[in-house]
Design a protein around this motif. Structure first.
Motif, PDB file in Angstrom:
ATOM      1  N   PRO A 107      15.151   4.635   8.025  1.00 38.47           N
ATOM      2  CA  PRO A 107      14.781   4.190   6.673  1.00 38.47           C
ATOM      3  C   PRO A 107      13.383   3.577   6.630  1.00 38.47           C
ATOM      4  O   PRO A 107      12.744   3.356   7.652  1.00 38.47           O
ATOM      5  N   ASP A 108      12.973   3.253   5.399  1.00 39.88           N
ATOM      6  CA  ASP A 108      11.583   2.902   5.158  1.00 39.88           C
ATOM      7  C   ASP A 108      11.151   1.512   5.635  1.00 39.88           C
ATOM      8  O   ASP A 108      10.204   0.963   5.110  1.00 39.88           O
ATOM      9  N   ASP A 109      11.847   0.929   6.604  1.00 40.40           N
ATOM     10  CA  ASP A 109      11.430  -0.389   7.082  1.00 40.40           C
ATOM     11  C   ASP A 109      10.010  -0.301   7.621  1.00 40.40           C
ATOM     12  O   ASP A 109       9.673   0.608   8.354  1.00 40.40           O
ATOM     13  N   GLY A 110       9.215  -1.257   7.235  1.00 42.98           N
ATOM     14  CA  GLY A 110       7.871  -1.309   7.791  1.00 42.98           C
ATOM     15  C   GLY A 110       6.946  -0.257   7.219  1.00 42.98           C
ATOM     16  O   GLY A 110       5.879  -0.022   7.765  1.00 42.98           O
ATOM     17  N   ARG A 111       7.346   0.388   6.126  1.00 39.60           N
ATOM     18  CA  ARG A 111       6.495   1.410   5.510  1.00 39.60           C
ATOM     19  C   ARG A 111       5.264   0.764   4.919  1.00 39.60           C
ATOM     20  O   ARG A 111       5.345  -0.259   4.241  1.00 39.60           O
ATOM     21  N   HIS A 112       4.152   1.355   5.166  1.00 36.96           N
ATOM     22  CA  HIS A 112       2.917   0.815   4.627  1.00 36.96           C
ATOM     23  C   HIS A 112       1.990   1.973   4.338  1.00 36.96           C
ATOM     24  O   HIS A 112       1.649   2.742   5.217  1.00 36.96           O
ATOM     25  N   LEU A 113       1.616   2.104   3.065  1.00 38.37           N
ATOM     26  CA  LEU A 113       0.765   3.205   2.652  1.00 38.37           C
ATOM     27  C   LEU A 113      -0.525   2.604   2.116  1.00 38.37           C
ATOM     28  O   LEU A 113      -0.499   1.769   1.214  1.00 38.37           O
ATOM     29  N   ALA A 114      -1.646   2.983   2.691  1.00 39.41           N
ATOM     30  CA  ALA A 114      -2.936   2.474   2.232  1.00 39.41           C
ATOM     31  C   ALA A 114      -3.843   3.662   1.936  1.00 39.41           C
ATOM     32  O   ALA A 114      -3.905   4.610   2.718  1.00 39.41           O
ATOM     33  N   ILE A 115      -4.503   3.585   0.811  1.00 38.41           N
ATOM     34  CA  ILE A 115      -5.368   4.687   0.410  1.00 38.41           C
ATOM     35  C   ILE A 115      -6.740   4.123   0.070  1.00 38.41           C
ATOM     36  O   ILE A 115      -6.845   3.129  -0.658  1.00 38.41           O
ATOM     37  N   THR A 116      -7.773   4.729   0.614  1.00 35.31           N
ATOM     38  CA  THR A 116      -9.134   4.382   0.202  1.00 35.31           C
ATOM     39  C   THR A 116      -9.711   5.601  -0.494  1.00 35.31           C
ATOM     40  O   THR A 116      -9.753   6.689   0.091  1.00 35.31           O
ATOM     41  N   ILE A 117     -10.104   5.416  -1.745  1.00 32.98           N
ATOM     42  CA  ILE A 117     -10.617   6.551  -2.515  1.00 32.98           C
ATOM     43  C   ILE A 117     -12.135   6.434  -2.596  1.00 32.98           C
ATOM     44  O   ILE A 117     -12.662   5.461  -3.126  1.00 32.98           O
ATOM     45  N   TYR A 118     -12.810   7.420  -2.036  1.00 36.40           N
ATOM     46  CA  TYR A 118     -14.269   7.452  -2.059  1.00 36.40           C
ATOM     47  C   TYR A 118     -14.716   8.308  -3.227  1.00 36.40           C
ATOM     48  O   TYR A 118     -13.933   9.100  -3.761  1.00 36.40           O
ATOM     49  N   PRO A 119     -15.973   8.216  -3.596  1.00 37.12           N
ATOM     50  CA  PRO A 119     -16.463   9.164  -4.601  1.00 37.12           C
ATOM     51  C   PRO A 119     -16.516  10.561  -3.976  1.00 37.12           C
ATOM     52  O   PRO A 119     -16.177  10.716  -2.808  1.00 37.12           O
ATOM     53  N   SER A 120     -16.962  11.519  -4.689  1.00 36.84           N
ATOM     54  CA  SER A 120     -17.096  12.905  -4.216  1.00 36.84           C
ATOM     55  C   SER A 120     -15.756  13.485  -3.785  1.00 36.84           C
ATOM     56  O   SER A 120     -15.687  14.231  -2.822  1.00 36.84           O
ATOM     57  N   ASP A 121     -14.696  13.112  -4.472  1.00 35.80           N
ATOM     58  CA  ASP A 121     -13.403  13.751  -4.266  1.00 35.80           C
ATOM     59  C   ASP A 121     -12.938  13.716  -2.808  1.00 35.80           C
ATOM     60  O   ASP A 121     -12.642  14.729  -2.201  1.00 35.80           O
ATOM     61  N   GLY A 161      -8.479  15.599  -4.020  1.00 36.67           N
ATOM     62  CA  GLY A 161      -7.439  15.594  -5.044  1.00 36.67           C
ATOM     63  C   GLY A 161      -7.100  14.215  -5.583  1.00 36.67           C
ATOM     64  O   GLY A 161      -6.353  14.100  -6.537  1.00 36.67           O
ATOM     65  N   LEU A 162      -7.638  13.169  -4.941  1.00 34.79           N
ATOM     66  CA  LEU A 162      -7.460  11.814  -5.484  1.00 34.79           C
ATOM     67  C   LEU A 162      -8.831  11.332  -5.932  1.00 34.79           C
ATOM     68  O   LEU A 162      -9.812  11.509  -5.221  1.00 34.79           O
ATOM     69  N   SER A 163      -8.898  10.757  -7.092  1.00 26.67           N
ATOM     70  CA  SER A 163     -10.196  10.250  -7.529  1.00 26.67           C
ATOM     71  C   SER A 163     -10.007   8.953  -8.301  1.00 26.67           C
ATOM     72  O   SER A 163      -8.905   8.641  -8.747  1.00 26.67           O
ATOM     73  N   TRP A 164     -11.073   8.221  -8.411  1.00 21.89           N
ATOM     74  CA  TRP A 164     -11.012   6.998  -9.204  1.00 21.89           C
ATOM     75  C   TRP A 164     -12.266   6.894 -10.035  1.00 21.89           C
ATOM     76  O   TRP A 164     -13.291   7.492  -9.731  1.00 21.89           O
ATOM     77  N   SER A 165     -12.163   6.114 -11.082  1.00 21.93           N
ATOM     78  CA  SER A 165     -13.335   5.809 -11.885  1.00 21.93           C
ATOM     79  C   SER A 165     -13.094   4.461 -12.531  1.00 21.93           C
ATOM     80  O   SER A 165     -11.952   4.034 -12.693  1.00 21.93           O
ATOM     81  N   ALA A 166     -14.177   3.785 -12.822  1.00 21.54           N
ATOM     82  CA  ALA A 166     -14.052   2.537 -13.565  1.00 21.54           C
ATOM     83  C   ALA A 166     -14.467   2.828 -15.000  1.00 21.54           C
ATOM     84  O   ALA A 166     -15.423   3.559 -15.233  1.00 21.54           O
ATOM     85  N   ASP A 167     -13.722   2.298 -15.920  1.00 22.62           N
ATOM     86  CA  ASP A 167     -14.021   2.493 -17.333  1.00 22.62           C
ATOM     87  C   ASP A 167     -14.063   1.135 -18.014  1.00 22.62           C
ATOM     88  O   ASP A 167     -13.192   0.301 -17.779  1.00 22.62           O
ATOM     89  N   TYR A 168     -15.086   0.959 -18.829  1.00 22.54           N
ATOM     90  CA  TYR A 168     -15.250  -0.322 -19.517  1.00 22.54           C
ATOM     91  C   TYR A 168     -15.232  -0.096 -21.020  1.00 22.54           C
ATOM     92  O   TYR A 168     -15.772   0.897 -21.502  1.00 22.54           O
ATOM     93  N   VAL A 169     -14.617  -1.017 -21.710  1.00 27.26           N
ATOM     94  CA  VAL A 169     -14.652  -1.008 -23.171  1.00 27.26           C
ATOM     95  C   VAL A 169     -15.456  -2.231 -23.580  1.00 27.26           C
ATOM     96  O   VAL A 169     -15.062  -3.362 -23.280  1.00 27.26           O
ATOM     97  N   ALA A 170     -16.595  -2.003 -24.199  1.00 27.93           N
ATOM     98  CA  ALA A 170     -17.431  -3.107 -24.662  1.00 27.93           C
ATOM     99  C   ALA A 170     -17.332  -3.154 -26.181  1.00 27.93           C
ATOM    100  O   ALA A 170     -17.610  -2.169 -26.852  1.00 27.93           O
TER     101      ALA A 170
END
Lengths: 519, 466
Positions: free
Chosen positions: B30-44, B193-202
């Motif tokens: 079972p999932d004891d000790g499961r740890h998932l870490a993702i670092t998303i860089y630019p450029s896909d 296939g994973l991407s991120w972006s920051a979006d601001y509402v001013a």
């Protein structure tokens, strides 16, 4: 824009995938989506909405701002509000939710949609049933495990391994319903409220694929010095969304937007067919490359030619009753507010008049365009009208850029020259019509000295008025060249670096003009 | 050699079913000790670190990873665990398709089931596959025929799934363990296939000349797997391109040998673990600040790279840019770091409805740093430059007089910054109707006041001694 209500179905529902043998096409008949968990509150449709449309500039993506009022009953504590029936082209990065006591901390836009490829992918390794139905004879049912979705599907069953869709009898494949798939993209937010009650939630977002543009229809009066100007708002909805009974606003002005304000790629994969060779000894030899070439060189290319041929000589459109539109400033932009709600259907272009000004004063001129090498002898000029956008002329209101079609007093087509820039108050703009031989001109280079930048050329320009009345010619020097007409000739108002020459009936005037190549 | 095959289902949230290789030896606990870490860089590009408990047998074992991202870059995968060495890593992409099934059956026996179209009666008989080129040639009993040459629907049943054919490209790692037993193991790999972006509402309040700023991080997942309870770090800046990604990245953030991640990137971690479903765009609140002092500037730029120059022929005009400038700090001096992203500006109209008034990209902003964005062009402010005179000074070059007509059709007085580029060591402004300032060796700026519904003409004389 509404989707079926969310069924809180954790139980697996059997979906039927019809495998069309030979054609290699998969079609799915799907019950409403399931997989909802936890304290989920559905907002099935907006109670009220409004749409603000933007004009197109420099091929920026088309966008509209949609604002929806969504009253929802929320239980105390945390819940997920699912907004059904949002516009199909919603751009998730632009979503804003307000009207809750605390700001929303998290929002999800899910686009894991039902399509045949996704259902198969999610059914890999799961039980599946194959029902073969030959036209005659007994139906055959085989149960097994779906082991591949590559190039159609492969099923492992009690008797062995079998690929479906490769020359066998027609049949159907039954698989379990995968969890979490949706019939359309879904937007949800996680909200936390201190006490249960009804909250006036406002949802706003940008949606792609819809824009507005101005289209002007101008008719020149018989006196040639006045014109009737009809401004129309044209809405282009290239989306599958309908906006029923929507108060609409239209923003004029160059609003910056980036190419990243788009929807996430919704990759719907069509199943790829990859069967073993099904060629038979009776098959004729068929050269596919030859077929492709013929196909490409066929009738499709004729399309634009036909369109061009058809764009000649169209009658002036009938005048439309103007709609009540209020215009006001939005900081450095202009906004038009249409109070009467409108209905915008999917894939629709809608056109209505937002301003109508009769008898606007205009100054008729004939444009004379010199060129660096000399335009030649006996050249026609071009009819044009210069209009000042002020009250004295009968205008005096912001004019957003847009298409412009010019018609003569007889309703005949005179020209089609867009208003390229937004025209502010007191601004001047020119309506350009067809070629005219009322004023003709000769433009010859007599001598040339120097090279490259600083090169000097001496032009001889002859203007002739062949009409029966006094006319004015507006002379433009060659592009990127600098020079001047004699000091007694005044610049043309509203036409920078052009000079206005008045000619009596039958008069001919000749000028010697020195022009230099400018930096 | 004692090879065993384990199936490890990563990202179990996707589906409870693992379509594991045929020779599964044991299942992961079972999932004891499961740890998932993702670092998303630019450029896909993203780094996934998945730590789970795996029961390694002593000696050699092949660990299969059927459920990693569909867009994994297999050459970047690595597995680390106490006392475990990697002997070999395989990425099998021989996919199980009907064609491959038939090709692998070449020379062996399959069964064919034919249905008589008239009676519906079926006949099953063994057949040997002789050829799979174009049509399939079979030996059935003592004669040879082409499959379905008579057009009769014919099923083909194979005895088994050939080895090495799979439904998905599959990563497997051959390991050697000094001792048997359950222990934590970390699989690291890069994927697209994973991407991120920051979006601001001013949102601007013109009355108080302040703005409120909301920031969101949007994560988008197109990897065909879900990531449950992942700790997500997003990185700004640029990473080295594909060419630098050769070879394996056993430890630490990959990014190639030419640059390390730390000296070119700024990154930050999302405050809470998140679930990211497949084909989902998830927005997470980043900041919500009110009362940032801001200002609006009108600017018109001429004759520098990317902006129009002055041409005498047309007297082209341009609307002034509307620029908004503010600092990433509130009135009390508290600052916020803004990761690079997209800022969308909103303004209330006379009816109190918030309207979108422009969008711009911003770079990474340090706490208290200045943000300056061009949101739109002013409908009512036109700037029209024109070459008025061009006098030659013989060998000394040319002396040109430029006029910039600034027209303001709005109801308020404005100041417009007019910038002229293209100056330099031999090109100088020698006279001007409004005193300007040199922005640098190549650009000069004049602040031109224009009354409401008025026009101001700025004149500048430029000597060109080239």
């Amino acid at each position: 824009m509404t989707s079926p209500p969310v069924a809180a179905a954790q139980a697996r529902v059997a979906a039927t995938l019809s495998v069309l043998w030979g054609a290699g096409v998969l079609a799915a008949i799907i019950p409403p989506l399931g997989g909802a968990l936890g304290a989920e509150v559905s907002s099935p449709a907006p109670a009220a909405m409004s749409a603000t449309l933007y004009q197109s500039y420099r091929r920026a993506p088309d966008i509209a701002l949609i604002t929806e009022s969504r009253p929802v009953e929320l239980p105390a504590g945390e819940s997920v509000i699912r907004f059904e029936g949002v516009a199909a082209t919603l751009i998730p990065r632009s979503v804003q939710v307000s009207g809750l006591p605390a700001p929303v901390a998290e929002g999800d836009f899910d686009y894991d949609l039902f399509d045949a490829a996704t259902i198969l992918r999610k059914s890999l390794g799961r039980p599946a049933e194959l029902i073969l139905s030959p036209p005659r004879g007994r139906e055959v049912r085989l149960t097994g495990t779906l082991i591949s979705d590559q190039g159609l599907v492969a099923l492992a069953h009690d008797h062995g391994v079998e690929a479906l869709g490769c020359g066998g009898p027609p049949g159907r494949l039954l698989v379990g319903m995968p969890d979490g798939l949706r019939t359309r993209p879904s937007l949800s937010v996680r909200a936390r409220v201190p006490r249960a009650g009804r909250y006036a939630v406002r949802l706003s977002y940008l949606a792609g694929g819809i824009r507005w543009g101005a289209a002007y229809v101008v008719r020149i009066a018989p006196d040639g010095r006045h014109l009737d100007l009809d401004g129309r708002i044209r809405i282009d909805n290239h989306t599958a969304s309908a906006f029923a009974h929507v108060p609409a606003r239209f923003v004029a002005g160059d609003v910056m937007r980036g190419s990243e304000t788009v929807q996430p790629r919704q990759m719907v994969q069509a199943p790829v067919r990859d069967c073993w060779g099904l060629a038979r000894t009776s098959d004729a030899v068929f050269d596919r490359r030859e077929f492709g070439r013929r196909d490409k060189g066929g009738g499709n290319d004729a399309g634009p030619e036909v369109m061009r041929a058809m764009s000649v000589a169209m009658p002036a459109p009938a005048a439309m009753l103007p709609r009540a539109v209020e215009q006001e400033n939005l900081a450095d932009l202009k906004i038009y507010r249409l109070e009467e709600p409108i209905r915008i259907l999917p894939m629709q272009q809608k056109l209505f008049t937002f301003l109508a000004r009769p008898a606007v004063a205009a100054t008729p001129v004939h444009l004379v365009r010199m060129t660096a090498m000399g335009a030649g002898a006996d050249q026609p000029s071009r009819r044009a009208w210069i209009v000042r956008n002020d009250k004295a002329s009968g205008l005096g209101l912001p004019l957003p850029h847009g298409d412009l079609t010019l018609y003569g007093a007889d309703h005949g087509y005179v020209g089609d020259d867009p208003l390229k820039e937004d025209v502010a108050l007191d601004g001047l703009f020119t309506l350009i019509g067809t070629d005219s031989r009322t004023i003709t001109f000769d433009d010859r280079v007599l001598s040339r000295s120097g090279r490259g930048k600083g090169e000097t050329a001496v032009h001889r320009l002859t203007l002739r008025n062949q009409g029966s009345g006094g006319e004015a010619a507006s002379v433009r020097l060659p592009t990127d060249r600098h020079g001047a007409l004699p000091p007694d000739v005044a610049p043309t108002p509203g036409r920078d670096a052009e000079w206005l020459v008045h000619l009596k009936p039958g008069e001919t005037r000749t000028f010697t003009i020195v022009v230099t190549d400018t930096p | 050699m004692r090879d065993k095959v384990l199936a490890l289902t990563l990202a179990a949230a996707l589906s409870p079913v693992a379509f594991a290789p045929a020779t599964v030896a044991r299942a992961a606990p079972p999932d004891d000790g499961r740890h998932l870490a993702i670092t998303i860089y630019p450029s896909d590009l993203s780094l996934v670190e998945d730590r789970r408990m795996i029961d390694f047998p002593e000696g050699r074992a092949t660990i299969g990873f059927p459920d990693v991202s569909a867009h994994i870059r297999p050459e970047t995968a690595s597995l680390s665990a106490d006392g475990v060495e990697t002997v070999e890593q395989n990425f099998d992409f021989d996919l199980l398709t009907p064609t491959k099934l038939m090709e692998k059956a070449l020379g062996s026996t399959v069964r064919i089931v034919r249905t008589n179209p008239g009676t519906g009666a079926t006949v099953e008989e063994p057949a040997t596959v002789l050829s799979t080129q174009e049509g399939v040639v079979l030996r059935i009993g003592d004669h040879i025929e082409v499959l379905r040459d008579d057009g009769v629907p014919t099923r083909v049943i194979f005895d088994k799934v050939p080895e090495n054919l799979r439904a998905r490209p599959t990563l497997s790692i051959l390991t050697r363990s000094t001792h048997g037993g359950v222990r934590p193991a970390t699989l690291r790999y890069m994927t697209s296939g994973l991407s991120w972006s920051a979006d601001y509402v001013a949102s601007f309040d013109p009355a108080t000349k302040t703005l409120s700023l909301q920031g969101w991080v949007t994560l988008t997942n197109n990897t065909q797997v879900a990531y449950a309870q992942a700790r997500v770090k997003v990185a700004g800046g640029a990473v080295a391109g594909d060419s630098a990604l050769g070879g394996m990245a056993p430890d630490g953030p990959p990014g190639g040998s030419r640059r390390t991640a730390s000296d070119t990137q700024t990154s930050f971690e999302l405050p809470e673990r998140v679930d990211i479903a497949d084909r989902q765009a998830k927005q997470i609140a980043l900041l919500d600040v009110k009362g940032l002092p801001g200002e609006r500037i009108y600017r018109s730029v001429w004759g520098v790279r990317g902006a129009p120059g002055i041409q005498s022929g047309t007297g082209q005009s341009a609307k002034a840019d509307v620029i908004v400038r503010f600092r990433a700090q509130d009135a009390s001096g508290h600052g916020w770091r803004l990761p690079h992203g997209t800022l969308r500006a909103f303004l209330q109209d006379s009816k109190g409805e918030a309207q979108f008034v422009g969008e711009a990209r911003i770079g990474d902003i340090a706490p208290g740093g200045q943000v300056q964005v061009t949101l739109s062009r002013a409908f009512d402010i036109d700037v029209t430059p024109r070459l008025v005179s061009d006098e030659t000074m013989g060998a000394a070059g040319a002396r040109r007089t430029f006029e910039y007509k600034v027209a303001n059709a709005s109801d308020s007085d404005v100041e417009v910054e007019v910038q002229q580029g293209g100056l330099g060591p031999d090109v100088h402004v020698v006279d001007e109707s409004i005193t300007g300032v040199a922005l640098d060796a190549y650009r000069r700026q004049w602040t031109v006041p224009v009354d409401a519904h008025g026009t101001t003409i700025l004149t500048a004389v430029i000597e060109d001694k080239r």
